[in-house]
Design a protein around this motif. Structure first.
Motif, mmCIF file in Angstrom:
data_model
loop_
_atom_site.group_PDB
_atom_site.id
_atom_site.type_symbol
_atom_site.label_atom_id
_atom_site.label_comp_id
_atom_site.label_asym_id
_atom_site.label_seq_id
_atom_site.Cartn_x
_atom_site.Cartn_y
_atom_site.Cartn_z
ATOM 1 N N ILE A 18 -2.056 15.857 35.811
ATOM 2 C CA ILE A 18 -2.547 16.523 37.023
ATOM 3 C C ILE A 18 -3.954 17.054 36.799
ATOM 4 O O ILE A 18 -4.842 16.883 37.639
ATOM 5 C CB ILE A 18 -1.583 17.660 37.440
ATOM 6 N N LEU A 19 -4.174 17.693 35.656
ATOM 7 C CA LEU A 19 -5.491 18.251 35.347
ATOM 8 C C LEU A 19 -6.565 17.164 35.321
ATOM 9 O O LEU A 19 -7.622 17.308 35.941
ATOM 10 C CB LEU A 19 -5.459 19.000 34.017
ATOM 11 N N PHE A 72 6.853 18.190 30.853
ATOM 12 C CA PHE A 72 5.946 18.923 31.734
ATOM 13 C C PHE A 72 4.522 18.983 31.197
ATOM 14 O O PHE A 72 3.574 18.983 31.976
ATOM 15 C CB PHE A 72 6.488 20.320 32.030
ATOM 16 N N LEU A 73 4.356 19.003 29.884
ATOM 17 C CA LEU A 73 3.003 19.025 29.325
ATOM 18 C C LEU A 73 2.234 17.765 29.723
ATOM 19 O O LEU A 73 1.067 17.846 30.123
ATOM 20 C CB LEU A 73 3.030 19.186 27.805
ATOM 21 N N LEU A 74 2.878 16.616 29.645
ATOM 22 C CA LEU A 74 2.213 15.374 30.053
ATOM 23 C C LEU A 74 1.917 15.377 31.545
ATOM 24 O O LEU A 74 0.856 14.917 31.972
ATOM 25 C CB LEU A 74 3.062 14.154 29.695
ATOM 26 N N CYS A 126 -0.397 9.612 31.971
ATOM 27 C CA CYS A 126 0.262 10.810 31.432
ATOM 28 C C CYS A 126 1.247 11.381 32.448
ATOM 29 O O CYS A 126 2.387 11.722 32.101
ATOM 30 C CB CYS A 126 -0.764 11.873 31.057
ATOM 31 N N HIS A 127 0.813 11.480 33.689
ATOM 32 C CA HIS A 127 1.682 12.030 34.725
ATOM 33 C C HIS A 127 2.922 11.164 34.912
ATOM 34 O O HIS A 127 4.046 11.681 35.011
ATOM 35 C CB HIS A 127 0.922 12.170 36.041
ATOM 36 N N MET A 167 6.638 12.482 34.182
ATOM 37 C CA MET A 167 7.534 12.600 35.334
ATOM 38 C C MET A 167 8.756 11.698 35.200
ATOM 39 O O MET A 167 9.846 12.056 35.650
ATOM 40 C CB MET A 167 6.768 12.255 36.611
ATOM 41 N N SER A 168 8.598 10.545 34.576
ATOM 42 C CA SER A 168 9.689 9.569 34.534
ATOM 43 C C SER A 168 10.713 9.848 33.434
ATOM 44 O O SER A 168 11.799 9.292 33.455
ATOM 45 C CB SER A 168 9.125 8.157 34.362
ATOM 46 N N ARG A 169 10.396 10.698 32.485
ATOM 47 C CA ARG A 169 11.326 11.002 31.398
ATOM 48 C C ARG A 169 12.421 11.964 31.862
ATOM 49 O O ARG A 169 12.239 12.744 32.773
ATOM 50 C CB ARG A 169 10.596 11.625 30.210
#
Length: 128
Positions: free
Chosen positions: A108-109, A101-103, A89-90, A94-96
Motif C-alpha cells: 500500500i505504501l 499484514f506487513l507485506l 507485495c500487496h 493479501m492472498s496468504r
C-alpha cells in the motif's frame, strides 16, 4: 528513444494473469462459474485480483503521462518499480492465510507513494 512504461505494463499484466489463474483454479475447486459461492478462499482470491485491477491502470496512466512529459528515465523506472513491487507485495500479503499484514502495508505504501508523487509531479510540470 525507447519507451519505459510498456515494460512495466507487460510485467504488471503477467502478474494480473497469475492472479486471474488463482481465481480460475479456485472456481474449479468450488465448482462455481459466477460469484464466490460463499467460499472464503474464493472471496480472498477475487479481492486480491480486483484490488490489483483497481490500482494498476491508474498507475500506468500516470506513469505514461510522466514519460510523455519527458520525465527522466530513472524517475519513470522508479515509478514502475514502485508500482510493480508494491502490487506484488500487496497481492502476496493479501492472498496468504493468515494474511501477511506487513507485506500488505509495504504494498500500500509503495503504491500510494507512486500514485501521489507522480500525480503531484504531473500537476507541477503542467503548471510550470
Amino acid at each position: 528513444m525507447q519507451m519505459i512504461t510498456p515494460i512495466y505494463a507487460g510485467l504488471l499484466t503477467l502478474v494480473f494473469l497469475a492472479l486471474s489463474i488463482m481465481v480460475i483454479r479456485q472456481r474449479f475447486a468450488v465448482r462455481t462459474s459466477v460469484g464466490d459461492a460463499g467460499d472464503k478462499g474464493m472471496i480472498k482470491r477475487m479481492r486480491t485480483q480486483a484490488n490489483f485491477a483497481e490500482y494498476v491502470p491508474l498507475g500506468l496512466i500516470l506513469m505514461l503521462s510522466a514519460e510523455l512529459q519527458s520525465a527522466p528515465a530513472m524517475a519513470v523506472h522508479a515509478m514502475g518499480a514502485s508500482l510493480l513491487v508494491g502490487r506484488i507485495c500487496h497481492a502476496i500479503g493479501m492472498s496468504r492465510t493468515p494474511q501477511v499484514f506487513l507485506l500488505r502495508q509495504i504494498g500500500i505504501l509503495l503504491t500510494f507513494a507512486m500514485l501521489a508523487l507522480t500525480a503531484l509531479g504531473l500537476i507541477g510540470h503542467a503548471l510550470l
